[in-house]
Enzyme design. Structure first.
Site, PDB file in Angstrom:
ATOM      1  N   TYR A  78     -12.758  -1.678  -4.108  1.00  0.00           N
ATOM      2  CA  TYR A  78     -12.692  -2.202  -2.635  1.00  0.00           C
ATOM      3  C   TYR A  78     -14.733  -2.415  -2.403  1.00  0.00           C
ATOM      4  O   TYR A  78     -15.351  -1.808  -1.299  1.00  0.00           O
ATOM      5  CB  TYR A  78     -12.252  -0.793  -1.074  1.00  0.00           C
ATOM      6  CG  TYR A  78     -11.010  -1.822  -0.624  1.00  0.00           C
ATOM      7  CD1 TYR A  78     -10.874  -2.764  -0.287  1.00  0.00           C
ATOM      8  CD2 TYR A  78     -10.268  -0.522  -1.010  1.00  0.00           C
ATOM      9  CE1 TYR A  78      -9.414  -2.805   0.713  1.00  0.00           C
ATOM     10  CE2 TYR A  78      -9.072  -1.103  -0.613  1.00  0.00           C
ATOM     11  CZ  TYR A  78      -8.177  -2.423   0.064  1.00  0.00           C
ATOM     12  OH  TYR A  78      -7.288  -2.396   1.058  1.00  0.00           O
ATOM     13  N   ARG A 136       2.239  -5.942   8.679  1.00  0.00           N
ATOM     14  CA  ARG A 136       2.057  -5.140   9.271  1.00  0.00           C
ATOM     15  C   ARG A 136       2.309  -5.028  10.337  1.00  0.00           C
ATOM     16  O   ARG A 136       2.317  -3.209  11.129  1.00  0.00           O
ATOM     17  CB  ARG A 136       0.112  -5.444   9.002  1.00  0.00           C
ATOM     18  CG  ARG A 136      -0.551  -5.959   7.939  1.00  0.00           C
ATOM     19  CD  ARG A 136      -1.910  -6.009   8.551  1.00  0.00           C
ATOM     20  NE  ARG A 136      -2.180  -6.530   7.094  1.00  0.00           N
ATOM     21  CZ  ARG A 136      -3.682  -5.953   6.215  1.00  0.00           C
ATOM     22  NH1 ARG A 136      -4.127  -7.906   7.691  1.00  0.00           N
ATOM     23  NH2 ARG A 136      -3.716  -6.609   5.851  1.00  0.00           N
ATOM     24  N   ARG A 154      -1.971 -14.087   4.436  1.00  0.00           N
ATOM     25  CA  ARG A 154      -2.625 -13.757   5.964  1.00  0.00           C
ATOM     26  C   ARG A 154      -1.826 -13.372   7.178  1.00  0.00           C
ATOM     27  O   ARG A 154      -1.585 -12.615   7.579  1.00  0.00           O
ATOM     28  CB  ARG A 154      -3.988 -14.093   5.616  1.00  0.00           C
ATOM     29  CG  ARG A 154      -4.415 -13.753   4.390  1.00  0.00           C
ATOM     30  CD  ARG A 154      -6.721 -13.792   4.924  1.00  0.00           C
ATOM     31  NE  ARG A 154      -7.037 -13.567   5.667  1.00  0.00           N
ATOM     32  CZ  ARG A 154      -7.667 -11.275   5.503  1.00  0.00           C
ATOM     33  NH1 ARG A 154      -7.444 -11.366   4.541  1.00  0.00           N
ATOM     34  NH2 ARG A 154      -8.378 -10.961   6.656  1.00  0.00           N
ATOM     35  N   LYS A 185       1.310  -0.839  -0.215  1.00  0.00           N
ATOM     36  CA  LYS A 185       0.095  -0.179   0.348  1.00  0.00           C
ATOM     37  C   LYS A 185       0.940   1.148  -0.027  1.00  0.00           C
ATOM     38  O   LYS A 185       2.417   0.877   0.385  1.00  0.00           O
ATOM     39  CB  LYS A 185      -0.716  -0.417   1.420  1.00  0.00           C
ATOM     40  CG  LYS A 185      -1.923  -1.116   1.252  1.00  0.00           C
ATOM     41  CD  LYS A 185      -2.710  -1.276   1.942  1.00  0.00           C
ATOM     42  CE  LYS A 185      -3.835  -2.648   2.393  1.00  0.00           C
ATOM     43  NZ  LYS A 185      -4.686  -2.120   3.601  1.00  0.00           N
ATOM     44  N   GLU A 200      -9.821  -9.721  -7.294  1.00  0.00           N
ATOM     45  CA  GLU A 200      -9.157  -9.207  -6.919  1.00  0.00           C
ATOM     46  C   GLU A 200      -7.938  -9.670  -8.266  1.00  0.00           C
ATOM     47  O   GLU A 200      -7.005  -8.839  -9.177  1.00  0.00           O
ATOM     48  CB  GLU A 200      -8.516  -9.117  -5.429  1.00  0.00           C
ATOM     49  CG  GLU A 200      -9.612  -9.011  -4.695  1.00  0.00           C
ATOM     50  CD  GLU A 200      -9.496  -8.975  -3.295  1.00  0.00           C
ATOM     51  OE1 GLU A 200      -9.412  -8.524  -2.152  1.00  0.00           O
ATOM     52  OE2 GLU A 200      -7.636 -10.065  -2.931  1.00  0.00           O
ATOM     53  N   HIS A 242      -1.854  -6.204   1.494  1.00  0.00           N
ATOM     54  CA  HIS A 242      -3.459  -6.464   1.293  1.00  0.00           C
ATOM     55  C   HIS A 242      -3.105  -7.703   1.281  1.00  0.00           C
ATOM     56  O   HIS A 242      -2.453  -7.276   0.464  1.00  0.00           O
ATOM     57  CB  HIS A 242      -4.128  -5.410   0.613  1.00  0.00           C
ATOM     58  CG  HIS A 242      -5.458  -6.440   0.110  1.00  0.00           C
ATOM     59  ND1 HIS A 242      -6.523  -6.431   1.057  1.00  0.00           N
ATOM     60  CD2 HIS A 242      -5.865  -7.088  -0.619  1.00  0.00           C
ATOM     61  CE1 HIS A 242      -7.602  -7.186   0.594  1.00  0.00           C
ATOM     62  NE2 HIS A 242      -6.588  -6.984  -0.919  1.00  0.00           N
TER      63      HIS A 242
HETATM   64  P1  CMP Z   1      -7.484  -4.759   3.847  1.00  0.00           P
HETATM   65  O1  CMP Z   1      -6.589  -5.729   4.106  1.00  0.00           O
HETATM   66  O2  CMP Z   1      -6.288  -4.203   2.169  1.00  0.00           O
HETATM   67  O3  CMP Z   1      -8.885  -4.679   3.816  1.00  0.00           O
HETATM   68  C1  CMP Z   1      -9.436  -3.257   3.951  1.00  0.00           C
HETATM   69  C2  CMP Z   1      -8.964  -2.215   4.283  1.00  0.00           C
HETATM   70  O4  CMP Z   1      -9.392  -1.543   4.733  1.00  0.00           O
HETATM   71  C3  CMP Z   1      -8.352  -2.998   5.505  1.00  0.00           C
HETATM   72  O5  CMP Z   1      -7.198  -3.861   5.434  1.00  0.00           O
HETATM   73  C4  CMP Z   1      -7.673  -1.165   6.300  1.00  0.00           C
HETATM   74  O6  CMP Z   1      -7.094  -0.972   5.657  1.00  0.00           O
HETATM   75  C5  CMP Z   1      -9.301  -0.349   6.236  1.00  0.00           C
HETATM   76  N1  CMP Z   1      -9.476  -0.887   6.959  1.00  0.00           N
HETATM   77  C6  CMP Z   1     -10.121  -2.165   7.907  1.00  0.00           C
HETATM   78  N2  CMP Z   1     -10.557  -1.899   9.099  1.00  0.00           N
HETATM   79  C7  CMP Z   1     -10.489  -0.380   9.214  1.00  0.00           C
HETATM   80  C8  CMP Z   1     -11.243   0.469  10.386  1.00  0.00           C
HETATM   81  N3  CMP Z   1     -11.953   0.395  11.448  1.00  0.00           N
HETATM   82  N4  CMP Z   1     -11.090   1.994   9.647  1.00  0.00           N
HETATM   83  C9  CMP Z   1     -10.375   2.055   9.042  1.00  0.00           C
HETATM   84  N5  CMP Z   1      -9.151   0.967   7.931  1.00  0.00           N
HETATM   85  C10 CMP Z   1      -9.744   0.241   8.494  1.00  0.00           C
END
Ligand code: CMP
Length: 139
Positions: free
Chosen positions: A50, A103, A86, A10, A127, A116
């Site tokens: 998304y 992360r 993951r 990202k 995706e 992601h």
């Molecule tokens: P990702 O795995 O890319 O999938 C959805 C994304 O939304 C996640 O990682 C975060 O970057 C974002 N995300 C998920 N939960 C929250 C939250 N509570 N507040 C802000 N961003 C979020």
């Protein structure tokens, strides 16, 4: 079972210049990189990617963040690739992510969480096709 997953470095991780470290971790974990490209998503492209989160309160901020700078998008292949990627990434919130995960190491907030990875086979298929056509994926 050998499978493929879509993964993204990202904009926050790109700005920190840690893409090389993240790619090394994929390779050390035994994944094969089947496709990879640098993209700058516009807001529409981030919203489409998304779309499943469009009702969430964080949708606007998330899509602005994802379109704020370049991302490195890749297809990884390996045994149990979706689950293992993951595991390598760690929990969504870097503060909750296990020691040594991507992360935990490189993310800073639940939104700006460095990477992601697809969360299931149907998501991975959507995706991967969102970013790559068949000719761009090395068999
Ligand atoms: P990702 O795995 O890319 O999938 C959805 C994304 O939304 C996640 O990682 C975060 O970057 C974002 N995300 C998920 N939960 C929250 C939250 N509570 N507040 C802000 N961003 C979020």
């Amino acid at each position: 079972m050998k499978e493929r997953t879509l993964t993204i470095i990202k904009p926050d991780a790109m700005k920190k210049d840690v893409a090389g470290e993240i790619i090394s971790r994929w390779l050390q974990a035994g994944f094969q990189i089947k496709a990879m490209k640098l993209v700058r998503l516009d807001l529409k492209a981030a919203e489409g990617f998304y779309a499943v989160h469009q009702e969430r309160p964080f949708f606007k901020s998330l899509t602005q963040f994802m379109s704020s700078g370049p991302c490195l998008v890749a297809v990884l292949e390996g045994e149990d690739a979706i689950r293992r990627n993951r595991e390598l990434m760690g929990a969504t919130d870097p503060a909750q992510a296990a020691e040594g995960t991507l992360r935990r190491l490189y993310g800073s907030t639940v939104q700006n969480n460095a990477v992601h990875g697809s969360d299931g086979p149907a998501t991975a298929a959507f995706e991967i096709a969102y970013f790559f056509n068949a000719l761009e994926i090395v068999g």
